[in-house]
Design a protein around this motif. Sequence first.
Motif, PDB file in Angstrom:
ATOM      1  N   LYS A 181       0.829  -1.202   0.000  1.00  0.00           N
ATOM      2  CA  LYS A 181       0.000   0.000   0.000  1.00  0.00           C
ATOM      3  C   LYS A 181       0.866   1.255   0.000  1.00  0.00           C
ATOM      4  O   LYS A 181       0.588   2.221  -0.715  1.00  0.00           O
ATOM      5  CB  LYS A 181      -0.933  -0.012   1.214  1.00  0.00           C
ATOM      6  CG  LYS A 181      -2.050  -1.035   1.120  1.00  0.00           C
ATOM      7  CD  LYS A 181      -2.792  -1.178   2.417  1.00  0.00           C
ATOM      8  CE  LYS A 181      -3.487   0.115   2.807  1.00  0.00           C
ATOM      9  NZ  LYS A 181      -4.265  -0.057   4.059  1.00  0.00           N
ATOM     10  N   ALA A 184       2.401   1.644  -3.444  1.00  0.00           N
ATOM     11  CA  ALA A 184       1.419   2.128  -4.418  1.00  0.00           C
ATOM     12  C   ALA A 184       1.140   3.607  -4.222  1.00  0.00           C
ATOM     13  O   ALA A 184       1.042   4.377  -5.190  1.00  0.00           O
ATOM     14  CB  ALA A 184       0.129   1.324  -4.286  1.00  0.00           C
ATOM     15  N   GLY A 185       1.018   4.045  -2.931  1.00  0.00           N
ATOM     16  CA  GLY A 185       0.797   5.464  -2.676  1.00  0.00           C
ATOM     17  C   GLY A 185       1.965   6.318  -3.130  1.00  0.00           C
ATOM     18  O   GLY A 185       1.776   7.409  -3.689  1.00  0.00           O
ATOM     19  N   ILE A 187       4.102   5.648  -5.524  1.00  0.00           N
ATOM     20  CA  ILE A 187       4.122   5.690  -6.992  1.00  0.00           C
ATOM     21  C   ILE A 187       3.059   6.654  -7.516  1.00  0.00           C
ATOM     22  O   ILE A 187       3.289   7.411  -8.467  1.00  0.00           O
ATOM     23  CB  ILE A 187       3.930   4.275  -7.563  1.00  0.00           C
ATOM     24  CG1 ILE A 187       5.152   3.407  -7.231  1.00  0.00           C
ATOM     25  CG2 ILE A 187       3.722   4.315  -9.065  1.00  0.00           C
ATOM     26  CD1 ILE A 187       5.006   1.964  -7.638  1.00  0.00           C
ATOM     27  N   ASP A 188       1.862   6.673  -6.890  1.00  0.00           N
ATOM     28  CA  ASP A 188       0.815   7.616  -7.299  1.00  0.00           C
ATOM     29  C   ASP A 188       1.272   9.058  -7.120  1.00  0.00           C
ATOM     30  O   ASP A 188       1.037   9.909  -7.987  1.00  0.00           O
ATOM     31  CB  ASP A 188      -0.457   7.362  -6.481  1.00  0.00           C
ATOM     32  CG  ASP A 188      -1.125   6.050  -6.874  1.00  0.00           C
ATOM     33  OD1 ASP A 188      -0.843   5.570  -7.994  1.00  0.00           O
ATOM     34  OD2 ASP A 188      -1.907   5.522  -6.070  1.00  0.00           O
ATOM     35  N   GLU A 189       1.943   9.345  -5.985  1.00  0.00           N
ATOM     36  CA  GLU A 189       2.437  10.704  -5.760  1.00  0.00           C
ATOM     37  C   GLU A 189       3.500  11.083  -6.779  1.00  0.00           C
ATOM     38  O   GLU A 189       3.519  12.215  -7.285  1.00  0.00           O
ATOM     39  CB  GLU A 189       2.987  10.819  -4.344  1.00  0.00           C
ATOM     40  CG  GLU A 189       1.925  10.734  -3.261  1.00  0.00           C
ATOM     41  CD  GLU A 189       2.525  10.859  -1.881  1.00  0.00           C
ATOM     42  OE1 GLU A 189       3.772  10.997  -1.801  1.00  0.00           O
ATOM     43  OE2 GLU A 189       1.765  10.822  -0.890  1.00  0.00           O
ATOM     44  N   LEU A 191       3.820   9.870  -9.798  1.00  0.00           N
ATOM     45  CA  LEU A 191       3.160  10.072 -11.091  1.00  0.00           C
ATOM     46  C   LEU A 191       2.445  11.410 -11.128  1.00  0.00           C
ATOM     47  O   LEU A 191       2.466  12.112 -12.154  1.00  0.00           O
ATOM     48  CB  LEU A 191       2.170   8.932 -11.346  1.00  0.00           C
ATOM     49  CG  LEU A 191       2.770   7.550 -11.654  1.00  0.00           C
ATOM     50  CD1 LEU A 191       1.680   6.495 -11.742  1.00  0.00           C
ATOM     51  CD2 LEU A 191       3.546   7.588 -12.972  1.00  0.00           C
ATOM     52  N   ALA A 192       1.793  11.786 -10.008  1.00  0.00           N
ATOM     53  CA  ALA A 192       1.083  13.055  -9.979  1.00  0.00           C
ATOM     54  C   ALA A 192       2.032  14.247 -10.054  1.00  0.00           C
ATOM     55  O   ALA A 192       1.719  15.277 -10.665  1.00  0.00           O
ATOM     56  CB  ALA A 192       0.232  13.148  -8.709  1.00  0.00           C
ATOM     57  N   ASP A 198       3.929   8.218 -16.885  1.00  0.00           N
ATOM     58  CA  ASP A 198       2.900   7.197 -17.005  1.00  0.00           C
ATOM     59  C   ASP A 198       2.886   6.707 -18.448  1.00  0.00           C
ATOM     60  O   ASP A 198       2.414   7.402 -19.347  1.00  0.00           O
ATOM     61  CB  ASP A 198       1.537   7.784 -16.605  1.00  0.00           C
ATOM     62  CG  ASP A 198       0.457   6.710 -16.585  1.00  0.00           C
ATOM     63  OD1 ASP A 198       0.806   5.531 -16.797  1.00  0.00           O
ATOM     64  OD2 ASP A 198      -0.714   7.055 -16.368  1.00  0.00           O
ATOM     65  N   SER A 200       1.205   4.334 -19.647  1.00  0.00           N
ATOM     66  CA  SER A 200      -0.053   3.723 -20.060  1.00  0.00           C
ATOM     67  C   SER A 200      -0.827   4.582 -21.042  1.00  0.00           C
ATOM     68  O   SER A 200      -1.771   4.123 -21.666  1.00  0.00           O
ATOM     69  CB  SER A 200      -0.932   3.466 -18.820  1.00  0.00           C
ATOM     70  OG  SER A 200      -1.243   4.692 -18.178  1.00  0.00           O
TER      71      SER A 200
END
Length: 276
Positions: A181, A184-185, A187-189, A191-192, A198, A200
């Motif tokens: 968790k 994942a958090g 990596i989200d930060e 990416l943001a 990203d 994808s």
Amino acid sequence: MSVMKRMSMIFKSKANKALDRMEDPRETLDYSYQRQLEMLQKVRRGVADVATSRKRLELQINQLEQQQNKLTEQGKKALQVGREDLAREALTRRAGLDGQLNDLRAQYQQLQGEEEKLTLASQRLQAKVDSFRTRKETIKATYTAAEAQTKINEAFSGISEEMGDVGLAIQRAEEKTENMKARAGAIDELLASGALEDYSGPRDDIQAELDRMGSGPGVDLELEQMKAELGMGSAPKQLDAAPGQEAQGRQAAPQQQAAPHQQPQPQRPYQPGEGQ
């Protein structure tokens, strides 16, 4: 104390401790009960053997008594026919049988006494075995209940070996979940913030910059509100006002500032004839 004695004592203590861990009281009680049953069976066989010997002597005594009676009758008949010599021979043989009968009767009395003793011992041993069996079953049931209660308490407290392994597995699973968790958090930060790309989809730099700038006013407004609550600054500004309203506010501000310099003219009362 010599070295050999110390080694012997250590070995015996270790062996005793190992035996204590391996020993099951229920198995020990069952084994003791089995040995008592075997002993009782031996006593019963002894009683049966003595009774058999006594019965054999009894048969021999009966046979000798019958022969003795027969010789007595033969002696009487010999005297009746005038054969004193035959009568003497019959009495002589009967006298020999009397000695044998006395020995057999003595042995019979001895065996009878032994049989009575063994029978009494067998009855006492049977009573002890029955009492031991009842106590054995009670102890086994109590031990089984205590063992089950101990295992339940160890399971509830988590100190049992099985539950300890389960608890460690759950703890490792929870730690791995928390790590995933957090990863994942993070990596989200990233990416943001744009630190990671990203792959994808196509990257839109303008939209990313607008998103980053859009998150700024909210933080500034919250900071101004906290300062106002703590008395460290002025009231928060309305950052989300529309552009038209902001322009009207700037135009109305000079008019509000100039208004205090213009004094209103007092009105005179109306006189008749004015305006003619």
